[in-house]
Motif scaffolding. Sequence first.
Motif, short mmCIF file in Angstrom:
data_model
loop_
_atom_site.label_atom_id
_atom_site.label_comp_id
_atom_site.label_asym_id
_atom_site.label_seq_id
_atom_site.Cartn_x
_atom_site.Cartn_y
_atom_site.Cartn_z
N SER A 132 -3.08 -3.91 3.72
CA SER A 132 -3.87 -2.84 3.23
C SER A 132 -4.80 -2.60 4.52
O SER A 132 -5.81 -1.87 4.34
CB SER A 132 -4.70 -3.06 2.04
N CYS A 171 1.03 -4.86 5.86
CA CYS A 171 -0.22 -4.44 6.64
C CYS A 171 -1.64 -5.20 6.03
O CYS A 171 -2.57 -5.04 6.61
CB CYS A 171 -0.41 -3.16 6.80
N CYS A 186 0.83 -1.12 0.04
CA CYS A 186 0.02 0.09 -0.01
C CYS A 186 1.00 1.32 -0.10
O CYS A 186 2.02 1.27 0.50
CB CYS A 186 -0.96 0.11 1.17
N CYS A 217 -1.51 -5.43 0.99
CA CYS A 217 -0.50 -5.11 1.02
C CYS A 217 0.39 -6.06 1.89
O CYS A 217 -0.25 -6.80 2.72
CB CYS A 217 -0.22 -3.75 2.00
N CYS A 246 2.91 1.70 3.30
CA CYS A 246 3.98 0.94 3.44
C CYS A 246 5.27 1.16 2.72
O CYS A 246 6.34 0.91 2.92
CB CYS A 246 3.53 -0.59 3.49
ZN LIG Z 1 0.54 -1.52 3.95
#
Ligand SMILES: [Zn+2]
Length: 442
Positions: free
Chosen positions: A105, A103, A26, A100, A29
């Motif tokens: 996303s 994380c 994302c 992601c 990140c």
């Molecule tokens: Zn992320």
Amino acid sequence: MSREFTVIVSDIVERSEKILLETPLCSRCLGRLFAKYGLGLSNQDRGLMIKTLLALKIFTEYSRGESSRRNHYMLALNGGDQLASSYMKIYGEEISPLSCYICGSKFTSSFIHEVSEKACEILREHDASSFLIGVVVDEEISRRELDLLVKYGLESMESIKRELKREIGKKVAENCGLTPNFTNPDVVVVVKIERDFTYSITSEPNPVFISGRYWKLGRNISHVPWITRSGFKKYPVSIQEFVGEALRGIYQSEDVVIHAAGREDVDARMIGSGRPLIIEIKKPTKRSVGIEEANKALRELSRRYPIVVELFSKTTRSSKVFVKNEAKLRRKVYRVAVYSPEEILPQDLVKLEEFFSNREVKQRTPTRILRRKKDREKTKRVYAVRVVQVSQRVFESLIYCDGGLYVKELIHGDYGRTVPSFAEVVGKPLVPIELDVVLVED
Ligand SMILES: [Zn+2]
């Protein structure tokens, strides 16, 4: 734009291309991987900017007929955002980007908003005015970060833990108008992030510390409850119980403890100047209690017990250690009533005053406390002694001496364990019958 800046930016874009060809990230990140470059942007904005520049680069290559559709497809799939929309523009194909790698996303602005709202709620429950956010991330998340760091040599990366801590902290300060405090917060809020980015919040309220003084106007009052082996209270009340009874309710606290600058014997009164103490109110639900309100409750309770406590101001944890340690350095004045089985002569008293003028005294641990304290010798000083005869066999003495000197032993000599002593100087057995602490020096 300076040449150097252009080089840095194109380097970031090229490295991002390499990463995004293999790893879905994302914007936040991705931006965090290049945090050290700052560029005056948040990680989210930096990541978005990189993706936009990358989309421009791809588009330029496409117009020159230099691009590969497969590469663009991978970038759109892993990067989403502008990379997906430019792919859509060129090839007319909609892409749903992968979530992601770090994380999933989930690390979004609304995530931060939600977590900080909950943290605010908890802080309000604790009546906190300052806070500190702690973040614990699941080790799988840290492993993924490390994985990228090693694979792409990302020396410019910031950890997700740090960003979470900063962003949640910022939002909490904004949303509930509280001050972050890194050294002495009212409450520490710990956010634990699991690998799927679900989270839990715990809180650790710090105690409230207040400085003050106490007076013991009666005898047989201990500092803390004294429970005998058979499980009974040896003395009806202690300073700690007194303070607890007065303050637990108004602070809605689990427990109240005291830290005093030394202590007198249980049977000694503490009058005159009073003795410094720090009160520690543990796990309070109400913190914003005014000192005046607390003092009022203490005064109220003094009607029922021969104890007086006066509080001055809120203080910090470190003062608790300070007040205990410097107790030894504070000089004291004691008043002691002494009985002698043999008649006391005026010259005995003159001798005492003359002899105990700036006099060093060596004391082994008193026999009465040998059971609970190690046997050792210490040297203290008696600065001055004043004596008044009360009757043939009783005199009263004021003794100005170092803190930590055992006064009862100074009178009777403790079988030669305290040298010199009053008894030794007058050559008569002496018994201390009443002891008061009159002054604890500042
Ligand atoms: Zn992320």
